[in-house]
Write a protein that holds these residues in place. Structure first.
Motif, PDB file in Angstrom:
ATOM      1  N   GLU A   1     -35.049  35.992 -41.464  1.00  0.00           N
ATOM      2  CA  GLU A   1     -36.043  36.280 -40.440  1.00  0.00           C
ATOM      3  C   GLU A   1     -36.319  35.049 -39.581  1.00  0.00           C
ATOM      4  OE1 GLU A   1     -39.465  38.438 -41.611  1.00  0.00           O
ATOM      5  OE2 GLU A   1     -38.332  39.757 -42.945  1.00  0.00           O
ATOM      6  N   LEU A   2     -37.009  35.268 -38.470  1.00  0.00           N
ATOM      7  CA  LEU A   2     -37.426  34.162 -37.610  1.00  0.00           C
ATOM      8  C   LEU A   2     -38.333  33.218 -38.391  1.00  0.00           C
ATOM      9  CD1 LEU A   2     -38.359  36.104 -34.350  1.00  0.00           C
ATOM     10  CD2 LEU A   2     -36.371  34.640 -34.703  1.00  0.00           C
ATOM     11  N   GLN A   3     -38.265  31.950 -38.073  1.00  0.00           N
ATOM     12  CA  GLN A   3     -39.095  30.930 -38.711  1.00  0.00           C
ATOM     13  C   GLN A   3     -40.042  30.329 -37.669  1.00  0.00           C
ATOM     14  OE1 GLN A   3     -38.771  30.231 -42.142  1.00  0.00           O
ATOM     15  NE2 GLN A   3     -37.484  32.046 -41.985  1.00  0.00           N
ATOM     16  N   ASN A   4     -41.246  29.970 -38.107  1.00  0.00           N
ATOM     17  CA  ASN A   4     -42.200  29.300 -37.215  1.00  0.00           C
ATOM     18  C   ASN A   4     -41.596  27.982 -36.739  1.00  0.00           C
ATOM     19  OD1 ASN A   4     -44.066  31.338 -37.632  1.00  0.00           O
ATOM     20  ND2 ASN A   4     -45.095  30.246 -39.286  1.00  0.00           N
ATOM     21  N   GLU A   5     -41.871  27.633 -35.502  1.00  0.00           N
ATOM     22  CA  GLU A   5     -41.362  26.388 -34.918  1.00  0.00           C
ATOM     23  C   GLU A   5     -42.509  25.641 -34.243  1.00  0.00           C
ATOM     24  OE1 GLU A   5     -38.297  25.176 -35.067  1.00  0.00           O
ATOM     25  OE2 GLU A   5     -37.291  26.903 -35.939  1.00  0.00           O
ATOM     26  N   GLU A   6     -42.368  24.338 -34.171  1.00  0.00           N
ATOM     27  CA  GLU A   6     -43.307  23.497 -33.441  1.00  0.00           C
ATOM     28  C   GLU A   6     -42.466  22.583 -32.554  1.00  0.00           C
ATOM     29  OE1 GLU A   6     -46.650  20.424 -34.803  1.00  0.00           O
ATOM     30  OE2 GLU A   6     -46.687  22.349 -35.896  1.00  0.00           O
ATOM     31  N   VAL A   7     -42.805  22.542 -31.267  1.00  0.00           N
ATOM     32  CA  VAL A   7     -41.999  21.769 -30.323  1.00  0.00           C
ATOM     33  C   VAL A   7     -42.921  21.129 -29.285  1.00  0.00           C
ATOM     34  CG1 VAL A   7     -41.547  23.747 -28.808  1.00  0.00           C
ATOM     35  CG2 VAL A   7     -39.929  21.870 -28.874  1.00  0.00           C
ATOM     36  N   LYS A   8     -42.509  19.994 -28.761  1.00  0.00           N
ATOM     37  CA  LYS A   8     -43.292  19.304 -27.733  1.00  0.00           C
ATOM     38  C   LYS A   8     -43.082  19.979 -26.381  1.00  0.00           C
ATOM     39  CE  LYS A   8     -43.564  14.867 -29.945  1.00  0.00           C
ATOM     40  NZ  LYS A   8     -43.951  13.512 -29.726  1.00  0.00           N
ATOM     41  N   GLU A   9     -44.136  19.960 -25.590  1.00  0.00           N
ATOM     42  CA  GLU A   9     -44.094  20.534 -24.247  1.00  0.00           C
ATOM     43  C   GLU A   9     -42.964  19.905 -23.444  1.00  0.00           C
ATOM     44  OE1 GLU A   9     -47.647  22.164 -21.482  1.00  0.00           O
ATOM     45  OE2 GLU A   9     -47.764  20.065 -22.046  1.00  0.00           O
ATOM     46  N   GLY A  10     -42.268  20.742 -22.668  1.00  0.00           N
ATOM     47  CA  GLY A  10     -41.172  20.266 -21.832  1.00  0.00           C
ATOM     48  C   GLY A  10     -39.821  20.306 -22.519  1.00  0.00           C
ATOM     49  N   LYS A  11     -39.809  20.479 -23.829  1.00  0.00           N
ATOM     50  CA  LYS A  11     -38.557  20.529 -24.586  1.00  0.00           C
ATOM     51  C   LYS A  11     -38.005  21.951 -24.615  1.00  0.00           C
ATOM     52  CE  LYS A  11     -38.519  16.207 -25.832  1.00  0.00           C
ATOM     53  NZ  LYS A  11     -37.528  15.287 -25.364  1.00  0.00           N
ATOM     54  N   GLN A  12     -36.945  22.129 -25.355  1.00  0.00           N
ATOM     55  CA  GLN A  12     -36.287  23.431 -25.543  1.00  0.00           C
ATOM     56  C   GLN A  12     -36.411  23.811 -27.014  1.00  0.00           C
ATOM     57  OE1 GLN A  12     -32.299  24.152 -23.811  1.00  0.00           O
ATOM     58  NE2 GLN A  12     -31.576  24.202 -25.917  1.00  0.00           N
ATOM     59  N   VAL A  13     -36.563  25.097 -27.288  1.00  0.00           N
ATOM     60  CA  VAL A  13     -36.631  25.571 -28.665  1.00  0.00           C
ATOM     61  C   VAL A  13     -35.658  26.739 -28.845  1.00  0.00           C
ATOM     62  CG1 VAL A  13     -38.548  27.201 -28.317  1.00  0.00           C
ATOM     63  CG2 VAL A  13     -38.192  26.179 -30.562  1.00  0.00           C
ATOM     64  N   ARG A  14     -35.121  26.833 -30.041  1.00  0.00           N
ATOM     65  CA  ARG A  14     -34.159  27.894 -30.372  1.00  0.00           C
ATOM     66  C   ARG A  14     -34.718  28.678 -31.560  1.00  0.00           C
ATOM     67  NH1 ARG A  14     -28.399  27.684 -29.563  1.00  0.00           N
ATOM     68  NH2 ARG A  14     -28.835  25.608 -28.774  1.00  0.00           N
ATOM     69  N   LEU A  15     -34.958  29.980 -31.356  1.00  0.00           N
ATOM     70  CA  LEU A  15     -35.400  30.868 -32.429  1.00  0.00           C
ATOM     71  C   LEU A  15     -34.203  31.690 -32.876  1.00  0.00           C
ATOM     72  CD1 LEU A  15     -38.769  32.086 -30.880  1.00  0.00           C
ATOM     73  CD2 LEU A  15     -38.408  30.212 -32.489  1.00  0.00           C
ATOM     74  N   THR A  16     -33.958  31.738 -34.191  1.00  0.00           N
ATOM     75  CA  THR A  16     -32.751  32.372 -34.729  1.00  0.00           C
ATOM     76  C   THR A  16     -33.101  33.329 -35.860  1.00  0.00           C
ATOM     77  OG1 THR A  16     -31.509  30.356 -34.246  1.00  0.00           O
ATOM     78  CG2 THR A  16     -30.497  31.896 -35.767  1.00  0.00           C
ATOM     79  N   CYS A  17     -32.441  34.476 -35.861  1.00  0.00           N
ATOM     80  CA  CYS A  17     -32.536  35.392 -36.993  1.00  0.00           C
ATOM     81  C   CYS A  17     -31.129  35.908 -37.307  1.00  0.00           C
ATOM     82  CB  CYS A  17     -33.494  36.549 -36.721  1.00  0.00           C
ATOM     83  SG  CYS A  17     -33.030  37.618 -35.360  1.00  0.00           S
ATOM     84  N   GLU A  18     -30.946  36.356 -38.552  1.00  0.00           N
ATOM     85  CA  GLU A  18     -29.641  36.892 -38.959  1.00  0.00           C
ATOM     86  C   GLU A  18     -29.831  38.326 -39.410  1.00  0.00           C
ATOM     87  OE1 GLU A  18     -25.756  35.935 -41.748  1.00  0.00           O
ATOM     88  OE2 GLU A  18     -27.500  34.634 -41.874  1.00  0.00           O
ATOM     89  N   LEU A  19     -28.939  39.195 -38.931  1.00  0.00           N
ATOM     90  CA  LEU A  19     -29.003  40.629 -39.210  1.00  0.00           C
ATOM     91  C   LEU A  19     -27.944  41.017 -40.241  1.00  0.00           C
ATOM     92  CD1 LEU A  19     -29.143  41.592 -35.449  1.00  0.00           C
ATOM     93  CD2 LEU A  19     -31.076  41.222 -36.979  1.00  0.00           C
ATOM     94  N   SER A  20     -28.105  42.175 -40.828  1.00  0.00           N
ATOM     95  CA  SER A  20     -27.156  42.631 -41.843  1.00  0.00           C
ATOM     96  C   SER A  20     -25.911  43.275 -41.236  1.00  0.00           C
ATOM     97  CB  SER A  20     -27.831  43.631 -42.793  1.00  0.00           C
ATOM     98  OG  SER A  20     -28.275  44.768 -42.071  1.00  0.00           O
TER      99      SER A  20
END
Length: 93
Positions: free
Chosen positions: A32-51
């Protein structure tokens, strides 16, 4: 599912038939998706894996459907789905 059909066994003078119906297995989250914390102006990648590979994914922020743009990029490789959010602002939380 594509194996669903009528099959037969033919011995010349006689034939036996059977209908095969294959029910699709439900798609589940392997990771499942995991909580993330990132600084303003940066890029974030949210990842999940399906069956199941190639499953259509709809990304949402709250109740709003997200669409590909300069801000949001979607990637899907096999069973892994990714949302990339660029130039993160506090309103993206």
């Amino acid at each position: 599912k594509s194996d669903s059909d009528t099959y037969s066994c033919d011995i010349g003078d006689a034939q036996s038939r059977a209908k095969l119906t294959v029910q699709e297995a439900p798609v589940l989250f392997k990771q499942e998706l995991q909580n993330e914390e990132v600084k303003e102006g940066k890029q974030v990648r949210l990842t999940c894996e399906l069956s199941k590979p190639g499953t259509p994914v709809k990304w949402m922020k709250g109740d709003t459907v997200l669409y590909a743009s300069e801000k949001y990029e979607f990637k899907q490789h096999g069973t892994v789905a990714e949302l990339i959010i660029r130039d993160v602002k506090s309103v993206d939380a």
